[in-house]
Scaffold this active site. Structure first.
Site, PDB file in Angstrom:
ATOM      1  N   SER A 130     -29.801 -14.961 -47.026  1.00 10.17           N
ATOM      2  CA  SER A 130     -29.315 -14.960 -45.664  1.00 10.17           C
ATOM      3  C   SER A 130     -30.573 -15.103 -44.725  1.00 10.17           C
ATOM      4  CB  SER A 130     -28.520 -13.904 -45.404  1.00 10.17           C
ATOM      5  OG  SER A 130     -28.392 -13.564 -43.894  1.00 10.17           O
ATOM      6  N   TYR A 177     -26.556  -4.156 -45.862  1.00 11.06           N
ATOM      7  CA  TYR A 177     -26.041  -5.656 -46.448  1.00 11.06           C
ATOM      8  C   TYR A 177     -27.525  -6.453 -46.608  1.00 11.06           C
ATOM      9  CZ  TYR A 177     -24.832 -10.521 -45.450  1.00 11.06           C
ATOM     10  OH  TYR A 177     -25.142 -11.725 -45.437  1.00 11.06           O
ATOM     11  N   LYS A 222     -29.724  -8.082 -49.927  1.00 12.65           N
ATOM     12  CA  LYS A 222     -30.421  -9.723 -49.784  1.00 12.65           C
ATOM     13  C   LYS A 222     -31.974  -9.891 -50.189  1.00 12.65           C
ATOM     14  CE  LYS A 222     -26.207 -11.942 -48.917  1.00 12.65           C
ATOM     15  NZ  LYS A 222     -25.665 -12.433 -49.977  1.00 12.65           N
TER      16      LYS A 222
HETATM   17  C1  UD1 Z   1     -24.227 -12.084 -39.392  1.00  8.66           C
HETATM   18  C2  UD1 Z   1     -24.987 -11.067 -40.181  1.00  8.66           C
HETATM   19  C3  UD1 Z   1     -25.722 -12.014 -41.032  1.00  8.66           C
HETATM   20  C4  UD1 Z   1     -24.679 -12.461 -42.073  1.00  8.66           C
HETATM   21  C5  UD1 Z   1     -23.861 -13.664 -41.309  1.00  8.66           C
HETATM   22  C6  UD1 Z   1     -22.577 -14.004 -41.969  1.00  8.66           C
HETATM   23  C7  UD1 Z   1     -27.031  -9.867 -39.252  1.00  8.66           C
HETATM   24  C8  UD1 Z   1     -27.590  -8.970 -38.086  1.00  8.66           C
HETATM   25  N1  UD1 Z   1     -26.041 -10.701 -39.094  1.00  8.66           N
HETATM   26  O1  UD1 Z   1     -25.025 -12.834 -38.469  1.00  8.66           O
HETATM   27  O2  UD1 Z   1     -26.660 -11.263 -41.967  1.00  8.66           O
HETATM   28  O3  UD1 Z   1     -25.261 -13.590 -43.131  1.00  8.66           O
HETATM   29  O4  UD1 Z   1     -23.273 -12.838 -40.205  1.00  8.66           O
HETATM   30  O5  UD1 Z   1     -21.971 -15.082 -41.234  1.00  8.66           O
HETATM   31  O6  UD1 Z   1     -27.033  -9.274 -40.540  1.00  8.66           O
HETATM   32  N2  UD1 Z   1     -20.517 -12.266 -31.267  1.00  8.66           N
HETATM   33  C9  UD1 Z   1     -20.019 -12.181 -30.249  1.00  8.66           C
HETATM   34  N3  UD1 Z   1     -18.561 -11.758 -30.208  1.00  8.66           N
HETATM   35  C10 UD1 Z   1     -18.101 -11.503 -31.514  1.00  8.66           C
HETATM   36  C11 UD1 Z   1     -18.623 -11.821 -32.667  1.00  8.66           C
HETATM   37  C12 UD1 Z   1     -19.998 -12.054 -32.611  1.00  8.66           C
HETATM   38  O7  UD1 Z   1     -20.322 -12.242 -29.108  1.00  8.66           O
HETATM   39  O8  UD1 Z   1     -16.847 -10.931 -31.491  1.00  8.66           O
HETATM   40  C13 UD1 Z   1     -21.979 -12.786 -31.140  1.00  8.66           C
HETATM   41  C14 UD1 Z   1     -23.016 -11.896 -31.924  1.00  8.66           C
HETATM   42  O9  UD1 Z   1     -23.464 -10.909 -30.976  1.00  8.66           O
HETATM   43  C15 UD1 Z   1     -24.031 -13.047 -32.280  1.00  8.66           C
HETATM   44  C16 UD1 Z   1     -23.395 -14.261 -32.631  1.00  8.66           C
HETATM   45  O10 UD1 Z   1     -21.898 -14.151 -31.824  1.00  8.66           O
HETATM   46  O11 UD1 Z   1     -24.938 -13.125 -31.129  1.00  8.66           O
HETATM   47  C17 UD1 Z   1     -23.023 -14.587 -34.043  1.00  8.66           C
HETATM   48  O12 UD1 Z   1     -22.481 -13.483 -34.675  1.00  8.66           O
HETATM   49  P1  UD1 Z   1     -21.860 -13.361 -35.996  1.00  8.66           P
HETATM   50  O13 UD1 Z   1     -21.176 -14.304 -36.297  1.00  8.66           O
HETATM   51  O14 UD1 Z   1     -21.579 -11.992 -36.409  1.00  8.66           O
HETATM   52  O15 UD1 Z   1     -23.126 -13.694 -37.056  1.00  8.66           O
HETATM   53  P2  UD1 Z   1     -24.758 -12.974 -36.932  1.00  8.66           P
HETATM   54  O16 UD1 Z   1     -24.548 -11.626 -36.495  1.00  8.66           O
HETATM   55  O17 UD1 Z   1     -25.657 -13.939 -36.271  1.00  8.66           O
END
Ligand code: UD1
Length: 342
Positions: free
Chosen positions: A127, A152, A156
């Site tokens: 990841s 997690y 990785k």
């Molecule tokens: C996360 C994990 C990553 C993992 C991936 C799987 C971390 C920090 N992140 O990535 O390891 O491989 O998921 O798909 O380990 N967001 C919102 N509202 C929400 C959900 C998300 O604003 O309800 C924003 C988050 O703040 C972020 C972006 O959307 O900026 C993407 O979030 P998310 O889909 O959870 O992925 P990551 O955190 O980038």
């Protein structure tokens, strides 16, 4: 010529189902194993519907070494794609032992049996989380990893290191780690897709569930980051493109084209998109309005990360192709399929 067979662990999961479809379409035979700990038998039915035929499936927990051994005894495969793992970042912080136990024991079982049964190739699902909050963007495979901020993420990093050490130490042992950025979307048939249990952690499932009326409001975690619109930047990679990257990596392994015994590739689009941009694109692509609000930052989120994909483009001959609007239409089509929305 006999077809190569690929063992796919966690093949009923989100990326596993899409990769299984892509492997069979590319001419591989597959043996899919899964314990349905975070998936449903209907996922395998979806795969079979798309392919128009049955696939070899065994309900096996990769943590159960004796059950896994039987799979190695029964089937002749040279290559293993190991997806089976827990993936909720927040849960891994509150339940670290669950994550270390499941993600590392299953992985060790796979590697030990590969060695014992002389099966040479493993493809590991890593990841972009290994890059943490990188100083220079986009990140290349040479960008230094940063200390993991969750168990997690740590699994990785540990798994990457174990694979590197095995490839260094053992003859006829080859590994590829694919570092996924943010996988999104679904197969265009809407027969397979992401099926999160409970409240989704990831952005796109939360968006589609909000659009479906299952969640009242999407919280945008922070709009005060040092980014163009203040929300985080991510590299959203279509899961069908991501699946094809696995096929390209398997092709490279089975055709003896690897340049090192252990290789790492970024799998992303190379183009960042902000959380707000993604929401707007989703609304436009699907002609609907989402109920969302700006909320506090989520702990552990990095402001921005996206991939330099030069290595995967040149060495795997792979490139992300799907248009983000199509991806977001597919994500919504899948949600509608799951919820029975017309
Ligand atoms: C996360 C994990 C990553 C993992 C991936 C799987 C971390 C920090 N992140 O990535 O390891 O491989 O998921 O798909 O380990 N967001 C919102 N509202 C929400 C959900 C998300 O604003 O309800 C924003 C988050 O703040 C972020 C972006 O959307 O900026 C993407 O979030 P998310 O889909 O959870 O992925 P990551 O955190 O980038």
């Amino acid at each position: 010529m006999a077809k190569e067979t690929v063992l796919v662990s966690g093949g009923a999961g989100y990326i596993g189902t899409h990769t299984t479809v892509a492997l069979v379409e590319a001419g591989y035979d597959v043996v899919v194993i899964d314990n349905f700990s975070n998936s449903e038998p209907s996922a395998i039915e979806g795969v079979e519907k798309i392919l128009g035929r049955k696939i070899t499936f065994e309900e096996v927990d990769t943590c159960d070494k004796e059950a896994l051994r039987k799979v190695f005894e029964r089937y002749d495969f040279s290559t293993i794609i190991h997806f089976a793992a827990y993936k909720a970042v927040g849960e891994s912080v509150s339940e670290p032992l669950k994550y270390y136990q499941n993600n590392l024991v299953s992985y060790m079982n796979i590697l030990e049996l590969m060695k014992e049964f002389k099966r040479p190739n493993v493809l590991f699902s890593s990841s972009a989380t290994v890059y943490g909050n990188a100083e220079v963007l986009p990140v290349t495979e040479q960008t230094p990893r940063q200390p993991a901020t969750s168990p997690y993420g740590n699994t990785k990093q540990i798994a990457e290191d174990i694979l590197r050490d095995c490839c260094n130490a053992y003859e006829n042992f080859y590994g590829i780690a694919l570092r996924y950025f943010n996988p999104v979307g679904s197969h265009p048939s809407a027969l397979i897709g992401e099926l999160p249990r409970g409240v989704p952690n990831n952005l796109v499932p939360f968006i589609t569930q909000t659009a479906a009326g299952i969640r009242e409001c999407l919280a945008v975690f922070g709009n005060d980051y040092d980014t163009p619109d203040g929300t985080c930047l991510r590299d959203f990679i279509d899961v069908v493109d991501l699946a094809k990257a696995h096929v390209a990596a398997v092709n490279r392994m089975v055709s003896g084209k690897m340049k090192e015994k252990y290789e790492i590739f970024n799998v992303g689009t190379g183009t960042p998109l902000s959380v707000l941009e993604l929401i707007t694109r989703f609304e436009k692509a699907n002609n609907l309005k989402l109920n969302y609000k700006i909320a506090a930052r989520r702990q552990g989120d990095v402001p921005a990360v996206w991939a330099d994909t030069t290595l995967a483009n040149n060495e795997l001959g792979w490139k992300a192709e799907r248009d983000i609007d199509d991806t977001l239409r597919a994500a919504w089509a899948w949600e509608k399929h799951v919820r029975g929305i017309k």
